[in-house]
Write a protein that holds these residues in place. Structure first.
Motif, mmCIF file in Angstrom:
data_model
loop_
_atom_site.group_PDB
_atom_site.id
_atom_site.type_symbol
_atom_site.label_atom_id
_atom_site.label_comp_id
_atom_site.label_asym_id
_atom_site.label_seq_id
_atom_site.Cartn_x
_atom_site.Cartn_y
_atom_site.Cartn_z
ATOM 1 N N VAL A 27 -2.190 2.425 10.065
ATOM 2 C CA VAL A 27 -3.356 2.290 9.188
ATOM 3 C C VAL A 27 -3.657 3.615 8.497
ATOM 4 N N LEU A 28 -3.635 4.701 9.240
ATOM 5 C CA LEU A 28 -3.918 6.019 8.668
ATOM 6 C C LEU A 28 -2.902 6.384 7.584
ATOM 7 N N ASP A 29 -1.610 6.173 7.859
ATOM 8 C CA ASP A 29 -0.578 6.457 6.853
ATOM 9 C C ASP A 29 -0.804 5.625 5.599
ATOM 10 N N HIS A 30 -1.111 4.351 5.790
ATOM 11 C CA HIS A 30 -1.338 3.473 4.643
ATOM 12 C C HIS A 30 -2.571 3.925 3.854
ATOM 13 N N ALA A 31 -3.668 4.175 4.543
ATOM 14 C CA ALA A 31 -4.914 4.560 3.865
ATOM 15 C C ALA A 31 -4.781 5.897 3.144
ATOM 16 N N SER A 32 -4.004 6.808 3.703
ATOM 17 C CA SER A 32 -3.894 8.130 3.079
ATOM 18 C C SER A 32 -2.868 8.173 1.946
ATOM 19 N N HIS A 33 -1.957 7.198 1.893
ATOM 20 C CA HIS A 33 -0.933 7.214 0.848
ATOM 21 C C HIS A 33 -1.163 6.207 -0.271
ATOM 22 N N GLU A 34 -1.961 5.184 -0.026
ATOM 23 C CA GLU A 34 -2.177 4.151 -1.043
ATOM 24 C C GLU A 34 -3.619 4.229 -1.533
ATOM 25 N N HIS A 35 -3.788 4.683 -2.779
ATOM 26 C CA HIS A 35 -5.134 4.882 -3.310
ATOM 27 C C HIS A 35 -5.522 3.847 -4.370
ATOM 28 N N ARG A 36 -4.576 2.996 -4.756
ATOM 29 C CA ARG A 36 -4.905 1.956 -5.740
ATOM 30 C C ARG A 36 -5.657 0.824 -5.049
ATOM 31 N N ARG A 37 -6.493 0.132 -5.795
ATOM 32 C CA ARG A 37 -7.247 -0.995 -5.220
ATOM 33 C C ARG A 37 -6.354 -2.219 -5.038
ATOM 34 N N ILE A 38 -5.435 -2.441 -5.971
ATOM 35 C CA ILE A 38 -4.525 -3.576 -5.900
ATOM 36 C C ILE A 38 -3.103 -3.045 -6.043
ATOM 37 N N PHE A 39 -2.224 -3.467 -5.152
ATOM 38 C CA PHE A 39 -0.840 -3.007 -5.155
ATOM 39 C C PHE A 39 0.027 -4.062 -4.501
ATOM 40 N N GLU A 40 1.312 -3.936 -4.687
ATOM 41 C CA GLU A 40 2.260 -4.881 -4.104
ATOM 42 C C GLU A 40 2.370 -4.640 -2.600
ATOM 43 N N PRO A 41 2.521 -5.697 -1.821
ATOM 44 C CA PRO A 41 2.685 -5.526 -0.368
ATOM 45 C C PRO A 41 4.010 -4.828 -0.031
ATOM 46 N N VAL A 124 -0.769 -7.099 10.237
ATOM 47 C CA VAL A 124 -1.073 -6.876 8.824
ATOM 48 C C VAL A 124 -1.979 -5.653 8.781
ATOM 49 N N VAL A 125 -1.664 -4.727 7.886
ATOM 50 C CA VAL A 125 -2.415 -3.479 7.776
ATOM 51 C C VAL A 125 -3.032 -3.381 6.393
ATOM 52 N N THR A 126 -4.330 -3.078 6.371
ATOM 53 C CA THR A 126 -5.024 -2.764 5.122
ATOM 54 C C THR A 126 -5.680 -1.393 5.307
ATOM 55 N N ARG A 127 -6.386 -0.937 4.300
ATOM 56 C CA ARG A 127 -7.052 0.370 4.405
ATOM 57 C C ARG A 127 -8.151 0.371 5.470
ATOM 58 N N GLN A 128 -8.617 -0.811 5.875
ATOM 59 C CA GLN A 128 -9.708 -0.891 6.843
ATOM 60 C C GLN A 128 -9.242 -0.995 8.291
ATOM 61 N N GLY A 129 -8.022 -1.480 8.523
ATOM 62 C CA GLY A 129 -7.580 -1.674 9.896
ATOM 63 C C GLY A 129 -6.346 -2.532 9.984
ATOM 64 N N TRP A 130 -6.158 -3.172 11.143
ATOM 65 C CA TRP A 130 -5.006 -4.040 11.362
ATOM 66 C C TRP A 130 -5.457 -5.363 11.968
ATOM 67 N N ARG A 131 -4.601 -6.378 11.793
ATOM 68 C CA ARG A 131 -4.859 -7.704 12.357
ATOM 69 C C ARG A 131 -3.539 -8.334 12.739
ATOM 70 N N ARG A 143 -14.524 4.697 9.189
ATOM 71 C CA ARG A 143 -14.073 5.915 8.521
ATOM 72 C C ARG A 143 -12.934 6.487 9.358
ATOM 73 N N LEU A 144 -11.714 6.187 8.966
ATOM 74 C CA LEU A 144 -10.541 6.641 9.711
ATOM 75 C C LEU A 144 -10.132 8.023 9.217
ATOM 76 N N ARG A 145 -9.986 8.945 10.128
ATOM 77 C CA ARG A 145 -9.592 10.310 9.766
ATOM 78 C C ARG A 145 -8.426 10.750 10.638
ATOM 79 N N GLY A 146 -7.609 11.636 10.069
ATOM 80 C CA GLY A 146 -6.497 12.207 10.838
ATOM 81 C C GLY A 146 -7.044 13.120 11.907
ATOM 82 N N ARG A 147 -6.291 13.273 12.966
ATOM 83 C CA ARG A 147 -6.743 14.125 14.065
ATOM 84 C C ARG A 147 -6.168 15.507 13.934
#
Length: 147
Positions: A27-41, A124-131, A143-147
């Protein structure tokens, strides 16, 4: 006649500490690398933060179940290392509610992992979490932050 209770597939809360770390990293890698609101999976197979095979997906691209199974099997072969089976995670935009794309790739991952004789962990991973699309187990971060 007694029936054994069916064991639900997928992750169940609480997840192990090692699974929590791996999923948090995805989740952290995804949230920190993908900044567009809509993108391809993207479909990832491997270890978050380590060796990962990635397949870019196009929304609306028509792939049948057999082709998706072959693609997942190829990613598994690329990502397979000694130790536990590689994790499968689908990154996409939107919230964590199930979408058709989640279920289509889950079916393919199930088939590919069963054919390889491997235990499947898929989320499934989004910027908010996983399911986990099988069990519904979910973890969200405000608010996910790197350690």
């Amino acid at each position: 006649m007694r029936h054994a209770a069916a064991v639900a597939e997928g992750l169940h809360q609480p997840v192990s500490a090692s699974a929590h770390r791996a999923l948090r990293r995805a989740v952290l890698d995804h949230a920190s690398h993908e900044h567009r609101r809509i993108f391809e999976p993207l479909l990832h197979v491997g270890v978050p933060g380590g060796e990962v095979a990635v397949l870019g997906l196009r929304r609306g691209e028509h792939t049948d179940h057999g082709l998706r199974c072959d693609l997942v099997a190829a990613l598994v072969r690329r990502a397979l290392r000694p130790g536990p089976p590689p994790l499968v995670w689908l990154t996409r935009s939107g919230d964590l509610e199930p979408e058709d794309v989640d279920l289509a790739w889950l079916a393919a991952a199930r088939a590919a992992y069963a054919e390889a004789g491997l235990a499947l962990t898929m989320v499934v991973v989004t910027r908010q979490g996983w399911r986990d699309p099988r069990s519904g187990a979910t973890h969200r971060w405000q608010r996910l932050r790197g350690r």
